[in-house]
Design a protein around this motif. Structure first.
Motif: not given
Length: 224
Positions: A105-133
């Motif tokens: 996942l980290g490799e994808y974010l860092q290497e794909r130059q065509c990436l213009t946005g990332v949607v990070v989906l989180m259950d509203i009842r349990h947001p912002l876990k370590d991997l989400d952050m």
């Protein structure tokens, strides 16, 4: 230049890739525009993609979250794609495999130059876990805009939902406009117009619009 509206209902499956190397072989990292969907295995990624594209079976939902660990690419048109990244954080997989997925996942974010946005989906009842952050921080450090999408919003009353949205926005406040926060429900369609508006904006970066205009002008001059 006038921004056109994308018809996300035209999304169609293009390719599945086991890792970034295979993806780069099929789709060069600087070709067109990609919007990635990332999240924990139970965050409702597939359901969200199906709702946003008005296609019940575009992204396959599994009764066993975390089973499918492929990069799935859906084509909107010849220039634009939606990318369903492997779900992360599923408890019932070996630690070594979890680390491999995190690296991919980290490799994808860092290497794909065509990436213009990332949607990070989180259950509203349990947001912002370590991997989400970690996912949000990776994207911000790569100067990629983020939509923190709080899914399953129908599970909360409106007052509770607004309280959680405000808490998440406050927590991510240091990122300013680089991270947007919205609530969403795949079941009820809550938040769908706002999400589509953000995705549409990401589909039309200025550099792509200029490149398309130049290509169309060149084709017209050749035809004269």
């Amino acid at each position: 230049m006038t921004e056109s509206r994308m018809d996300f209902r035209k999304a169609k499956f293009l390719i599945s890739a086991p890792d970034i190397a295979h993806l780069n072989q099929y789709l060069p990292g600087d070709a067109g525009v990609e919007i990635a969907f990332a999240g924990r295995s139970n965050a409702g990624k597939s359901s969200a993609l199906n709702m946003l594209t008005d296609q019940k079976g575009l992204a396959r939902t599994s009764k066993t979250p975390g089973r499918t660990q492929l990069i799935n690419v859906f084509e909107l048109d010849e220039h634009r794609r939606l990318v369903d990244l492997p779900g992360y954080g599923f408890a019932q997989v070996p630690l070594a495999l979890k680390k491999k997925w995190q690296y991919a996942l980290g490799e994808y974010l860092q290497e794909r130059q065509c990436l213009t946005g990332v949607v990070v989906l989180m259950d509203i009842r349990h947001p912002l876990k370590d991997l989400d952050m970690q996912m949000i921080e990776w994207a911000v450090e790569s100067e990629i805009p983020v939509l923190a999408l709080l899914t399953k919003a129908d599970k909360m009353k409106q007052s509770e939902r607004m309280k959680m949205i405000n808490e998440v926005r406050k927590h991510l406040g240091d990122y300013d406009d680089r991270v947007k926060v919205e609530a969403f429900s795949s079941l009820k369609g809550l938040g769908k117009p706002k999400v589509l508006s953000i995705l549409n904006e990401w589909c039309h970066p200025e550099w792509l619009m200029e490149a398309i205009a130049e290509a169309e002008a060149a084709d017209e001059s050749e035809g004269q």
